[in-house]
Structures are given as structure tokens and as C-alpha cells.
Write an enzyme that holds these catalytic residues in place. Structure first.
Site, mmCIF file in Angstrom:
data_model
loop_
_atom_site.group_PDB
_atom_site.id
_atom_site.type_symbol
_atom_site.label_atom_id
_atom_site.label_comp_id
_atom_site.label_asym_id
_atom_site.label_seq_id
_atom_site.Cartn_x
_atom_site.Cartn_y
_atom_site.Cartn_z
ATOM 1 C CD GLU A 123 12.718 -0.819 13.061
ATOM 2 O OE1 GLU A 123 11.820 -1.786 13.122
ATOM 3 O OE2 GLU A 123 13.366 -0.599 14.231
ATOM 4 C CB CYS A 124 13.245 5.864 14.702
ATOM 5 S SG CYS A 124 12.845 6.964 15.824
ATOM 6 N N GLY A 125 15.136 6.893 13.193
ATOM 7 C CA GLY A 125 16.554 7.837 12.592
ATOM 8 C C GLY A 125 16.655 7.293 10.997
ATOM 9 C CB SER B 230 7.043 4.218 9.957
ATOM 10 O OG SER B 230 7.124 3.176 10.813
#
Length: 431
Positions: free
Chosen positions: A323-325, A421
């Protein structure tokens, strides 16, 4: 005995809600009360400060993504007898055209009264205006009192108190301006609790200042019991035995999601990529959450054991989700703020940059595409400054719409059992 609680809200961001919440949690704890914290909306950083202040893990209560039953279930599950819920943004700031999911909505769903924090640094008698406006626009909202913040002088306090007396709202305290109460920040909010220099001394000082400036007995007396707890719908776990990255580069995990996975029988283990650790050998899934990998690019690029461990997990067909990072680390490279590229895992064909920044912020509804870890619709959010340099050559992970129900470009990538994502998942859509 039912849990009693209060919601700390304000007319606008930057009014001092976080500082006041932390100071109250510590001051009440120091008085011997069993007190716990919670945070309105999507926030990974403030709850860790809550935990440091009172000794209990804090939980996120998101009135946009969670139904009332889940909110009351999570709130009632917090330890202790008194719950202090820290609001986000302004009291009526929500998502979409109608501002749904605001702190005011949350307080009504929980059945808890609101204490308004008013930054009166540039106000005198006008301090009553936002209170009168809130009472007029949300007559369903029980405002139990206000706390005046950033008082400049005794005369200033007299004027503000007089204005609130005319409005018929009790003033529970007045806090003078104190340079020692400032908290360090970075691009996604406050510097993380674990990185705050001498956090204990800061919390004790804040508790002393606020404890001497606020009528704590009146504040405790204003708390009311929570609404009757409902039930929670849990997000299915990534695997029966899920290994989760956890350190200063991977710290953005929601406690309620992990609690939900455990409630469904999942076993969770933790490892630190910054310490070059690898996932547990018996894990059948790996979760790389968000955080600040862009600040640790060089360390992560040299973490050879970590990289090898994740690649082996992917090659063996284990679910590896970022997720993200975490998504950025699954990619080929991250460009740091100085424009220097750092090699990452190379498991997804994406390159990201923190040198070329653009704010991406907002609630999202995600529809998983083929091969995603989940099959039903999800609610969550985006919050990042890093941008995508290239993102091609693999299947997309989610279709997405925003809080205005406007369609966004497909998000994320999937290659075999590896996917990720910039989405942060909060909860499955409640049927």
C-alpha cells in the site's frame, strides 16, 4: 459499565486539537483515570501519539467509510472508562458535495458530546461566531463546552469568555500561547511519535500546562455513555499467516484492520526492512504498508536480506501486497527528494519520485479487478506527494471513484501474486 466519551472538535484545522487531545490523555492518566484515545478519519500518525500519551493503542473511527454499527463497536472496544476522540479538520468538514463523514457526523453516530477547541489568537469577541454557526447548522450536535486556545493575555481571555457567555456555551478552559507546545511536522503531517525527540518530556509538559488551564473535573463530567455498540464487518486477511513490515519506513497500518484479521483467525508476524529483516518463513502472505520509504531510500536499497526474502516469497506464489509506500518499494526504483534514484524490489514495473511532488488526497471507492487480494468493493483513501514516473506492463489492480462519485484512472498494478497501489484500504463496503 459502559464507556463514556467526548469528541474534541474545532472550526478548522490547525486549532490545536491534537496537542489538546494528547495533553488531556496524559493529564487524565496522571490523575489515575483509565483513559483511551481514538482518531476521526484516516490518520496513521496521531493515534501513535495517543498511545504514547495514555499507554493504550488508539483506533481510527471513520464516519465516511464505516457504518454506525462498526464505529460504535470499535469505540466500545477501547480499554478504560473514558474515551477521548480527536476530530479531524473542521467539525463539519467531510467528503463529497454534502460533506459526509465529518466529525459532527461521527459525534452523532457515537452519541457523544463535543468539546470545541477555539484558536482565538486573532479573535476577541468574535470567538463566539463559529460556535453560534455550528449550533445553528447542526442543532443535532451536543456541544458540551469550549476550550480557548492561544490566549494572548488575561484581558484577551476576559473578552473571549464574555462572548461565549452570551452564546450560552460553557468555557471549560483557556490555554495561553506556549512555544514549548509546538510539535514538529513533515510532508504527511506530524513527525512520527517514535521519532519525536524526548516525547515523554513533551507530553508531561503539555499535560501540566493544559491540566492547569482546563477544568478537568468539568470536562470529565461532560462525558456521556456511547451509543449501544453494533457489529463490525471485517476485511478478509491477506493470508492465514501474514507477515507485516513494521518500522519507521512502514508504519501506516490501521489497528482495526489488524484486529479484524486476528478475529478471523489470521496469525500476524512483523519484520523490519530497515533492519534488513525478512518475513517469517512460515508466512503465506506479506504486507508492505505505507509509511516513509522515500526518506529511507538508501537504506532500503542496500537491505539485501530483505530484498531476497520478499523476492523468494513472490517466486513461491505467496501474496505480496503493498500500500502506498509499500507499493513504491515493490517497484523498480524510488527517486528521493534530492533527485537520487534508489533500486527497490523490482517486482512491479513502476518507478516513483519524491523529487517531483504532487499532492494526491481524498477518499476513494475501489473495485478490485482480476487477481486482487479481495473481490468485493472497498472504501479507503489516498494521501501521498510522491508521483509516478512510469507505471506500465502489468495488470491494473483497482478501478476507482472519488467521494464525488467521479471515475478516476485505474489504480495500481498486479504481476502474478504481487500487487499494490497508492490506495489505503479502510473497510469493505457495508451491504
Amino acid at each position: 459499565m459502559s464507556v463514556r466519551g467526548l469528541v474534541i472538535a474545532a472550526p478548522a484545522s490547525g486549532s490545536g486539537k491534537t496537542l489538546l487531545t494528547l495533553a488531556l490523555l496524559r493529564a487524565l492518566k496522571n490523575r489515575g483515570l483509565a483513559v483511551a484515545g481514538a482518531k476521526s478519519g484516516p490518520d496513521y500518525i496521531d493515534p501513535k501519539f495517543h498511545e504514547a500519551a495514555c499507554g493504550h493503542a488508539s483506533v481510527n473511527l471513520d464516519a465516511w467509510a464505516m457504518p454506525a454499527g462498526q464505529l460504535t463497536h470499535l469505540a466500545a472496544g477501547q480499554p478504560g472508562d473514558l474515551l477521548i476522540v480527536e476530530g479531524a479538520m473542521g467539525a463539519m468538514d467531510g467528503a463529497g458535495p454534502e460533506g459526509s463523514g465529518s466529525v459532527a457526523d461521527l459525534a452523532v453516530m457515537l452519541g457523544l458530546p463535543v468539546i470545541l477547541v477555539l484558536d482565538v489568537a486573532r479573535q476577541g469577541h468574535s470567538a463566539a461566531l463559529p460556535v453560534a454557526g455550528l449550533l445553528s447548522l447542526r442543532p443535532d450536535l451536543p456541544v458540551a463546552g469550549v476550550i480557548l486556545n492561544r490566549i494572548g493575555s488575561p484581558r484577551h481571555e476576559v473578552m473571549a469568555r464574555a462572548a461565549l457567555a452570551e452564546a450560552g456555551v460553557p468555557v471549560l478552559g483557556a490555554i495561553a500561547r506556549h512555544a514549548s507546545l509546538a510539535m514538529p511536522e513533515r510532508h504527511l503531517g506530524l513527525v512520527q511519535a517514535g521519532e519525536h525527540a524526548d516525547l515523554e518530556a513533551f507530553l508531561e509538559n503539555a499535560a501540566g500546562v493544559v491540566g492547569n488551564s482546563v477544568d478537568l473535573d468539568a470536562l470529565i463530567g461532560a462525558a456521556t455513555p456511547l451509543s449501544k455498540p453494533g457489529s463490525a464487518k471485517h476485511l478478509p486477511p491477506l493470508g492465514q499467516r501474514t507477515a507485516i513490515a513494521c518500522d519507521n519506513a512502514f508504519s501506516f497500518t490501521y489497528p482495526h484492520l489488524l484486529q479484524g484479521w486476528r478475529a478471523q483467525g489470521a496469525e500476524l508476524s512483523f519484520f523490519s526492512p530497515l533492519a534488513d529483516e525478512i518475513p517469517a518463513a512460515d508466512s503465506d502472505a506479506v504486507f508492505l504498508p505505507g509509511g516513509y520509504p522515500e526518506l529511507h531510500g538508501e537504506t532500503l536499497s542496500k537491505a539485501s536480506r530483505f530484498k531476497a526474502g520478499i523476492r523468494i516469497a513472490a517466486q513461491s506464489g505467496k501474496t505480496v501486497y503493498g500500500e502506498c509506500g509499500g507499493y513504491m518499494v515493490l517497484g523498480n526504483s524510488i527517486v528521493d527528494a534530492r533527485g537520487r534514484p534508489h533500486d527497490m524490489l523490482g517486482l512491479l514495473p513502476v518507478e516513483t519520485s519524491f523529487a517531483d511532488r504532487k499532492l494526491n488526497l481524498g477518499y476513494r471507492r475501489f473495485t478490485p479487478l482480476g487477481g486482487a487480494p479481495w473481490t468485493s468493493a472497498l472504501l479507503g483513501h489516498e494521501f501521498h506527494y510522491s508521483t509516478v514516473v512510469s507505471e506500465t506492463g502489468a495488470d491494473r489492480l483497482f478501478e476507482a471513484t472519488d467521494a464525488f462519485d467521479e471515475k478516476l484512472a485505474p489504480m495500481g498494478l498486479r504481476s502474478g501474486s504481487v500487487c499494490g497501489s497508492f490506495a489505503h484500504i479502510i473497510a469493505p463496503v457495508s451491504s
